[in-house]
Design a protein around this motif. Sequence first.
Motif, mmCIF file in Angstrom:
data_model
loop_
_atom_site.group_PDB
_atom_site.id
_atom_site.type_symbol
_atom_site.label_atom_id
_atom_site.label_comp_id
_atom_site.label_asym_id
_atom_site.label_seq_id
_atom_site.Cartn_x
_atom_site.Cartn_y
_atom_site.Cartn_z
ATOM 1 N N LYS A 188 0.923 -1.150 -0.061
ATOM 2 C CA LYS A 188 -0.075 0.009 -0.055
ATOM 3 C C LYS A 188 0.935 1.371 0.056
ATOM 4 O O LYS A 188 1.785 1.362 0.879
ATOM 5 C CB LYS A 188 -1.114 -0.087 1.350
ATOM 6 N N THR A 189 0.487 2.492 -0.620
ATOM 7 C CA THR A 189 1.274 3.398 -0.728
ATOM 8 C C THR A 189 0.258 4.670 -0.871
ATOM 9 O O THR A 189 -0.917 4.429 -1.094
ATOM 10 C CB THR A 189 1.886 3.526 -2.245
ATOM 11 N N GLY A 190 0.811 5.806 -0.446
ATOM 12 C CA GLY A 190 -0.131 7.096 -0.231
ATOM 13 C C GLY A 190 -1.259 6.800 0.527
ATOM 14 O O GLY A 190 -1.235 6.589 1.831
ATOM 15 N N LYS A 191 -2.408 7.467 0.078
ATOM 16 C CA LYS A 191 -3.722 7.375 1.000
ATOM 17 C C LYS A 191 -4.338 6.044 1.135
ATOM 18 O O LYS A 191 -5.185 6.047 1.701
ATOM 19 C CB LYS A 191 -4.772 8.323 0.312
ATOM 20 N N ASN A 192 -3.807 4.929 0.526
ATOM 21 C CA ASN A 192 -4.207 3.586 0.754
ATOM 22 C C ASN A 192 -3.789 2.942 2.142
ATOM 23 O O ASN A 192 -4.309 1.788 2.539
ATOM 24 C CB ASN A 192 -3.644 2.807 -0.384
ATOM 25 N N GLY A 193 -2.902 3.501 2.911
ATOM 26 C CA GLY A 193 -2.567 3.093 4.024
ATOM 27 C C GLY A 193 -1.811 4.043 4.817
ATOM 28 O O GLY A 193 -1.645 5.385 4.587
ATOM 29 N N ASN A 194 -1.407 3.636 6.121
ATOM 30 C CA ASN A 194 -0.889 4.620 6.949
ATOM 31 C C ASN A 194 -0.123 3.635 7.845
ATOM 32 O O ASN A 194 0.039 2.704 7.842
ATOM 33 C CB ASN A 194 -2.002 5.382 7.865
ATOM 34 N N ILE A 195 0.695 4.362 8.882
ATOM 35 C CA ILE A 195 1.478 3.591 9.962
ATOM 36 C C ILE A 195 0.648 3.784 11.108
ATOM 37 O O ILE A 195 0.481 4.884 11.789
ATOM 38 C CB ILE A 195 2.941 4.327 9.979
ATOM 39 N N ARG A 196 0.224 2.654 11.582
ATOM 40 C CA ARG A 196 -0.583 2.503 13.046
ATOM 41 C C ARG A 196 0.397 3.014 14.310
ATOM 42 O O ARG A 196 1.363 2.635 14.279
ATOM 43 C CB ARG A 196 -1.218 1.336 13.273
ATOM 44 N N ARG A 197 -0.180 3.620 14.983
ATOM 45 C CA ARG A 197 0.333 4.235 16.298
ATOM 46 C C ARG A 197 0.311 2.957 17.249
ATOM 47 O O ARG A 197 1.198 2.618 18.287
ATOM 48 C CB ARG A 197 -0.177 5.347 17.041
ATOM 49 N N ASP A 198 -0.828 2.067 16.999
ATOM 50 C CA ASP A 198 -0.715 0.840 17.888
ATOM 51 C C ASP A 198 -1.217 -0.288 17.011
ATOM 52 O O ASP A 198 -2.493 -0.018 16.290
ATOM 53 C CB ASP A 198 -1.975 1.136 18.939
ATOM 54 N N CYS A 199 -0.624 -1.151 16.975
ATOM 55 C CA CYS A 199 -0.906 -2.392 15.786
ATOM 56 C C CYS A 199 -2.134 -3.116 16.175
ATOM 57 O O CYS A 199 -2.668 -3.519 15.055
ATOM 58 C CB CYS A 199 0.236 -3.432 15.961
ATOM 59 N N SER A 200 -2.657 -2.954 17.224
ATOM 60 C CA SER A 200 -4.048 -3.443 17.553
ATOM 61 C C SER A 200 -5.156 -2.738 16.995
ATOM 62 O O SER A 200 -6.446 -3.274 16.954
ATOM 63 C CB SER A 200 -4.062 -4.190 19.147
ATOM 64 N N VAL A 201 -5.127 -1.553 16.717
ATOM 65 C CA VAL A 201 -6.079 -0.820 16.421
ATOM 66 C C VAL A 201 -6.091 0.091 15.284
ATOM 67 O O VAL A 201 -4.553 0.449 14.911
ATOM 68 C CB VAL A 201 -6.779 0.204 17.592
ATOM 69 N N PHE A 202 -6.868 0.592 14.543
ATOM 70 C CA PHE A 202 -6.859 1.422 13.363
ATOM 71 C C PHE A 202 -6.514 2.945 14.090
ATOM 72 O O PHE A 202 -6.829 3.228 15.268
ATOM 73 C CB PHE A 202 -7.924 1.568 12.463
#
Length: 203
Positions: A188-202
Amino acid sequence: ISCADILALATRDVIGLSGGPSYSVELGRLDGLSSTSTSVNGKLPKSTFNLNQLNSLFASHGLSQADMVALSGAHTLGFSHCNQFSNRIYSNPEDPTLNKTYATQLQQMCPKNVDPNIAIDMDPTTPRKFDNVYFQNLVEGKGLFTSDQVLYTDSRSQPKVRTWAKNKAAFNQAFITAMTKLGRVGVKTGKNGNIRRDCSVFN
């Protein structure tokens, strides 16, 4: 670093700790914005697949038959619940591709109406070690799933099985190549994803 990258690194480390090859994991994956069980349907191979079905599924992700056979070698580790292969040990007539002694052992470990939580090793020989014994098992008719044993019974994939059953180094290199290609699927690139602050939640 994203949760997806952490998972990729963890997979490499598990393989390394179990005696498998060392390889560099390409980083830079973004975490997905959704996660549902239904999104997995049709994207993973089933234990009953034949070679055509396996090739088709992997080809849809840009992976070759050789990649598929190499990645199947990961079944040298892990376990399976009995219902994933019960059709092979209780079929009438008996599955002719299944080693008879192994079939008897499987019936003893997985009797009819067994507790569904019971699971057994996928590699009956060296279940805690990442090695090429998986392919040696296939030559002996000890592939747990239909999708395992077909790699040997089908003449199109049998040469790879025979080669890697005899040559661990060649299998390790093929596995590294296939895992690297697999790691590039669906990035995934750009707006299709992000880096989660907590892996267990969005976020």
